[in-house]
Scaffold this motif. Structure first.
Motif, PDB file in Angstrom:
ATOM      1  N   LEU A 141     -10.910  -7.920  -6.903  1.00 20.28           N
ATOM      2  CA  LEU A 141     -10.038  -6.836  -6.459  1.00 20.28           C
ATOM      3  C   LEU A 141     -10.282  -5.570  -7.271  1.00 20.28           C
ATOM      4  N   ALA A 142     -10.585  -5.720  -8.552  1.00 19.22           N
ATOM      5  CA  ALA A 142     -10.872  -4.554  -9.393  1.00 19.22           C
ATOM      6  C   ALA A 142     -12.133  -3.825  -8.939  1.00 19.22           C
ATOM      7  N   PHE A 143     -13.039  -4.548  -8.303  1.00 22.73           N
ATOM      8  CA  PHE A 143     -14.272  -3.942  -7.786  1.00 22.73           C
ATOM      9  C   PHE A 143     -14.079  -3.356  -6.381  1.00 22.73           C
ATOM     10  N   ARG A 144     -12.837  -3.262  -5.940  1.00 20.89           N
ATOM     11  CA  ARG A 144     -12.501  -2.662  -4.654  1.00 20.89           C
ATOM     12  C   ARG A 144     -13.105  -3.434  -3.471  1.00 20.89           C
ATOM     13  N   CYS A 145     -13.175  -4.737  -3.604  1.00 18.56           N
ATOM     14  CA  CYS A 145     -13.646  -5.541  -2.474  1.00 18.56           C
ATOM     15  C   CYS A 145     -12.618  -5.439  -1.343  1.00 18.56           C
ATOM     16  N   GLU A 146     -13.110  -5.272  -0.130  1.00 18.30           N
ATOM     17  CA  GLU A 146     -12.220  -5.074   1.010  1.00 18.30           C
ATOM     18  C   GLU A 146     -11.598  -6.375   1.493  1.00 18.30           C
ATOM     19  N   ALA A 147     -12.268  -7.476   1.261  1.00 16.61           N
ATOM     20  CA  ALA A 147     -11.764  -8.785   1.682  1.00 16.61           C
ATOM     21  C   ALA A 147     -12.318  -9.830   0.732  1.00 16.61           C
ATOM     22  N   ASP A 190      -6.760 -17.455   7.275  1.00 20.10           N
ATOM     23  CA  ASP A 190      -8.030 -17.797   7.895  1.00 20.10           C
ATOM     24  C   ASP A 190      -8.696 -18.906   7.094  1.00 20.10           C
ATOM     25  N   VAL A 191      -9.156 -19.931   7.788  1.00 18.36           N
ATOM     26  CA  VAL A 191      -9.799 -21.078   7.144  1.00 18.36           C
ATOM     27  C   VAL A 191     -11.063 -21.429   7.913  1.00 18.36           C
ATOM     28  N   GLN A 235     -19.302 -18.046  10.016  1.00 13.65           N
ATOM     29  CA  GLN A 235     -17.934 -17.989  10.518  1.00 13.65           C
ATOM     30  C   GLN A 235     -17.003 -17.287   9.525  1.00 13.65           C
ATOM     31  N   ALA A 236     -17.226 -17.492   8.226  1.00 16.30           N
ATOM     32  CA  ALA A 236     -16.391 -16.852   7.209  1.00 16.30           C
ATOM     33  C   ALA A 236     -16.545 -15.341   7.238  1.00 16.30           C
ATOM     34  N   GLU A 261     -13.596  -9.338  11.320  1.00 19.16           N
ATOM     35  CA  GLU A 261     -12.625  -9.163  12.416  1.00 19.16           C
ATOM     36  C   GLU A 261     -11.290  -8.648  11.887  1.00 19.16           C
ATOM     37  N   ARG A 262     -10.887  -9.146  10.731  1.00 23.04           N
ATOM     38  CA  ARG A 262      -9.639  -8.659  10.133  1.00 23.04           C
ATOM     39  C   ARG A 262      -9.780  -7.210   9.690  1.00 23.04           C
ATOM     40  N   LEU A 263     -10.913  -6.870   9.113  1.00 22.55           N
ATOM     41  CA  LEU A 263     -11.103  -5.522   8.591  1.00 22.55           C
ATOM     42  C   LEU A 263     -11.214  -4.475   9.691  1.00 22.55           C
ATOM     43  N   ASP A 264     -11.863  -4.820  10.804  1.00 19.85           N
ATOM     44  CA  ASP A 264     -12.012  -3.823  11.867  1.00 19.85           C
ATOM     45  C   ASP A 264     -10.849  -3.846  12.863  1.00 19.85           C
TER      46      ASP A 264
END
Length: 345
Positions: free
Chosen positions: A127-133, A168-169, A310-311, A317-320
């Motif tokens: 999260l500190a590296f600004r990962c979007e997901a 999501d799994v 799939q991951a 899909e969540r990000l867009d």
């Protein structure tokens, strides 16, 4: 600072300034905007212009500044992956994740779990590296903790069943996979089939249930034998020593994963026990070690490449915004028969 380029480093140390976008533009006599379009592979410039820009960039040694680009767009295009540094299977998953992510314009940031670095530390680093997901490989945190994390950034859990939280799994049907191993061994004529457990956690629970269920399905309730274990080679070696000391060897042993199975195999061979002549051994994961000629381990493939694809699809899909409702994707694992299982004597 330009969107793709960076200002030359400061200081008077005599270092060669880093080539900037303006330098490439000056070399080809174009605007920085046109050069930026080419380097970001955006339609517009002619093919001749593209070739001129790419040639100039290569000659100058120009490299895009990812940090500047991320700040300008407010998108990092980074997916964070939590990985167990000791797991050969997860290392293979990461390789496939890289391929899948690059195919849709993302890159990965890896944060490792070690014996002295826990999940929370690994996740906070991402999260500190600004990962979007976040793509979490085999997480052990409670579902409630993972759900809270999902509110900070989209999360996909790979390899583990989640109950009590909408997440999501992507996973394989672990109980089915272990059941396939037991079915295989029974078809060879085995009845005394022991199981080396994987310890605590949902994944271990599912695989243990798969063993017990398959044994009962074949009418072998009285032969069920679960030995203490964990994820390591040492656990397999310890289980093998326990079986040897008991004087009551089963004709086959199924291990929680390939690492444990390799520990079993090594200990039995070291004690002069013929594998698979006296004891057949099977693992789970189909990791890179299981395929080596010195092991040639019968195991179960979790379809690592498809899990990775799939991951990445799930988090993108969540990000867009094309999907908001969480979903679980369960892949059917497949038995891989090699040289460590055969008919009992």
């Amino acid at each position: 600072m330009d969107e793709l380029g960076s200002a030359p480093p400061g200081g008077g140390n005599g270092a060669t300034p880093r080539p900037r976008l303006e330098d490439v533009a000056a070399r080809v006599g174009l605007s920085t905007a046109s050069v930026s379009l080419v380097l970001r592979n955006i339609p517009g410039p002619s093919e001749r212009t593209r070739q001129r820009v790419l040639k100039a960039a290569a000659e100058l040694g120009y490299r895009p500044d990812r940090t500047a680009s991320a700040l300008a767009s407010r998108r990092s295009r980074l997916l964070g992956v939590m990985v167990d540094v000791h797991s050969a299977f997860q290392a293979e998953l990461v390789e496939h994740l890289h391929t899948a992510a690059e195919g849709v314009g993302y890159d990965l940031v890896l944060s490792t779990q070690t014996r002295t670095r826990d999940e929370n530390t690994a996740v906070e680093t991402l999260l500190a590296f600004r990962c979007e997901a976040l793509i979490l490989l085999g997480p052990v945190a409670p579902a409630s903790v993972l759900a809270d994390l999902d509110r900070r950034a989209p999360v996909v859990c790979v390899g583990r069943r989640i109950t009590g939280a909408d997440l999501d799994v992507v996973r394989s049907a672990d109980d089915n996979g272990v059941g396939q191993i037991v079915d295989h061994l029974v078809s060879l004529g085995h009845r005394a089939i022991a199981y080396v457990d994987g310890g605590k956690g949902v994944i271990a629970t599912d695989r243990r249930r798969g063993y017990r269920g398959a044994m009962r399905r074949h009418g072998l309730d009285g032969q069920i034998r679960v030995l203490h274990g964990d994820l390591t080679e040492e656990a397999g070696e310890k289980a093998a020593r326990h079986l040897l000391d008991s004087g009551d060897l089963p004709t086959a042993v199924v291990a929680y994963n390939d690492r444990s199975a390799i520990g079993l195999l090594t200990a039995f061979r070291g004690a002069g026990v013929d594998v698979p002549g006296v004891v057949s051994i099977a693992g789970y994961d189909d990791d890179t070690l299981s395929r080596l000629s010195c092991f040639r381990l019968t195991t179960v493939s979790q379809e690592a490449e498809e899990q990775a694809r799939q991951a990445v699809t799930a988090v993108v899909e969540r990000l867009d915004g094309s999907r908001t409702a969480p979903r679980e994707i369960v892949l059917t694992p497949s038995l891989v028969v090699r040289e460590t299982t055969t008919k009992p004597r």
